[in-house]
Design an enzyme around this catalytic site. Structure first.
Site, PDB file in Angstrom:
ATOM      1  CB  CYS A 162      -0.936   0.007   1.201  1.00 46.68           C
ATOM      2  SG  CYS A 162      -1.866  -1.524   1.370  1.00 46.68           S
ATOM      3  CG  HIS A 294      -2.339   4.294   5.025  1.00 52.02           C
ATOM      4  ND1 HIS A 294      -2.043   4.245   3.686  1.00 52.02           N
ATOM      5  CD2 HIS A 294      -2.527   3.004   5.413  1.00 52.02           C
ATOM      6  CE1 HIS A 294      -2.029   2.976   3.285  1.00 52.02           C
ATOM      7  NE2 HIS A 294      -2.339   2.209   4.312  1.00 52.02           N
ATOM      8  CD  GLU A 305      -2.752   7.720   9.032  1.00 52.84           C
ATOM      9  OE1 GLU A 305      -2.255   8.468   8.172  1.00 52.84           O
ATOM     10  OE2 GLU A 305      -3.656   6.889   8.776  1.00 52.84           O
ATOM     11  CE  LYS A 326      -5.854   4.030   1.711  1.00 53.99           C
ATOM     12  NZ  LYS A 326      -4.966   5.169   1.995  1.00 53.99           N
ATOM     13  CG  HIS A 331      -6.536   0.736   0.565  1.00 50.52           C
ATOM     14  ND1 HIS A 331      -5.459   1.060  -0.229  1.00 50.52           N
ATOM     15  CD2 HIS A 331      -6.010   0.334   1.763  1.00 50.52           C
ATOM     16  CE1 HIS A 331      -4.340   0.874   0.445  1.00 50.52           C
ATOM     17  NE2 HIS A 331      -4.646   0.436   1.650  1.00 50.52           N
ATOM     18  CG  PHE A 390      -0.604  -5.491   4.813  1.00 46.43           C
ATOM     19  CD1 PHE A 390      -1.037  -4.858   5.958  1.00 46.43           C
ATOM     20  CD2 PHE A 390      -1.501  -6.290   4.130  1.00 46.43           C
ATOM     21  CE1 PHE A 390      -2.330  -5.018   6.427  1.00 46.43           C
ATOM     22  CE2 PHE A 390      -2.803  -6.461   4.588  1.00 46.43           C
ATOM     23  CZ  PHE A 390      -3.217  -5.820   5.738  1.00 46.43           C
TER      24      PHE A 390
END
Length: 402
Positions: A162, A294, A305, A326, A331, A390
């Site tokens: 990502c 994010h 975050e 998002k 996403h 990830f």
């Protein structure tokens, strides 16, 4: 070190088939997430996504091109055309020799994989098309952009889940800043919205069945999207000398690794990337007005975050605006940072902060100003774009109004 500016932007995503359409949708807080439409969707538990609608590839590309272009490559070329046209650059001579392409994607030709696995395993065929490998390889989009626009400089693909787009744009930025290249085409794309692509993500049990609600206490997971965001990064004096329109300036970046867990985010890793980007940009934390988060809508990401931002910015965190687009376009995995950079450009250039839609209940662990549900007018001079992937791989970009 050279100054680096953005002189072209192009996109296709669930909100629109252009930068203007996408920014208009962001200003309106429009949701591009809806029912998925593709083969065997009824076999999936997750049936929603930020799918690109009304995109007719057959009308844009000829038969030979269609044999070579996976959907993620089609999106890339579509967005690149808009970005390069806006920039006004023509890549010939020395400019062509030194300019290149750095793009991000996590999966590359996922639809091509999916189609050909079906052909071999389900339909029992013993042969596949001879161009399957060049169609599905992760670098296909970067290679086709380089060929289409005569870009003979450094060109390659970054794949860091990502954070792929942010890593790619950070490296393109560094190439221009160092003087290696006068201009770079950069960004990212992804198209995982096919049966196999969604089924794989279902296995992680991080997907929402109804909506993406970042930072809301009742959030229940992420929603996949697809599309591309492509930009022209250009050396400032080169752009100014030819009278180019400058959208904003890239002023810094940082990358970090959590070195901790393959899927669980780390507050410390995210904080190191955020503070590193500020240091590289030479700006104080108090100068930052907006962060494109994010903000995936998962329980773990959002609170981690917010904690990282609170740690880095201290008391200034209370006056920051931080939103997750998002919630509107989904996403885009490896392409997500590129599309989200548009929200930073809009904040800096137009003074409009994209909202976090779907926000319903305050979460004490996400107690920042997440610009809930409605866009906001505000003067911003510095913005950050966060990407935390990830594998614990983080990349943060810092941008400034020119």
């Amino acid at each position: 070190m050279k100054r680096v500016v953005i002189t072209g932007a192009g996109t296709i995503n669930a909100l629109g088939h252009s930068t203007a359409a996408t920014l208009e949708a962001m200003r309106e807080g429009r949701c591009g997430i809806g029912p998925l439409e593709f083969r065997d969707v009824d076999r999936l538990a997750i049936k929603i996504g930020g799918q690109v609608r009304d995109f007719e590839a057959e009308g844009r590309f000829n038969r030979q091109q269609m044999a070579l272009y996976d959907r993620f490559t089609q999106f890339t070329l579509f967005a690149a055309e808009e970005a390069i046209r806006q920039s006004g650059l023509e890549f010939i001579g020395e400019l062509a020799a030194k300019s290149g392409v750095v793009l991000g994607t996590a999966g590359g030709g996922v639809s091509t994989w999916d189609d050909n696995y079906r052909s071999v395993y389900e339909d029992g065929k013993n042969r596949v098309h001879p161009f399957v490998v060049p169609k599905l390889m992760n670098n296909a989009a970067a290679s086709h952009v380089s060929m289409e626009y005569n870009l003979k400089g450094p060109s390659y693909t970054v794949s860091t889940a990502c954070a792929s787009s942010n890593h790619a744009m950070a490296q393109a930025f560094q190439m221009v800043r160092s003087g290696m290249s006068p201009a770079m085409i950069t960004g990212g794309s992804e198209s995982m919205l096919c049966f196999g692509g969604v089924k794989a993500w279902e296995g992680l049990r991080v997907m929402s069945k109804d909506a993406c609600r970042p930072f809301s206490a009742n959030r229940n997971g992420m929603v996949q999207g697809e599309g591309a965001g492509i930009f022209v990064f250009e050396e400032y004096e080169h752009a100014r000398a030819r009278g180019a329109e400058i959208l904003c300036e890239i002023v810094g970046y940082a990358m970090s690794s959590d070195a901790a867990d393959i899927v669980m985010p780390s507050k410390q890793g995210a904080a190191r990337a955020i503070s590193g980007a500020l240091k590289d940009a030479g700006v104080n934390a108090s100068e930052v007005g907006y962060i494109n988060a994010h903000g995936t809508g998962t329980a773990a990401n959002d609170k981690t975050e917010c904690a990282a931002v609170a740690d880095v910015f201290g008391p200034h965190a209370d006056s920051l605006m931080m939103s997750s687009t998002k919630s509107m376009h989904g996403h885009l995995i490896g392409g997500t940072g590129a599309v989200e950079l548009l929200a930073c450009i809009m904040a800096l250039r137009d003074g409009v902060i994209a909202p976090t839609i779907g926000y319903e209940e305050p979460d004490p662990e996400c107690a920042l100003d997440v610009v809930p549900n409605e866009a906001r007018e505000a003067k911003v001079s510095v913005a950050l774009s966060n990407a935390f992937a990830f594998g614990g791989l983080n990349a943060v970009l810092a941008l400034k109004r020119v």
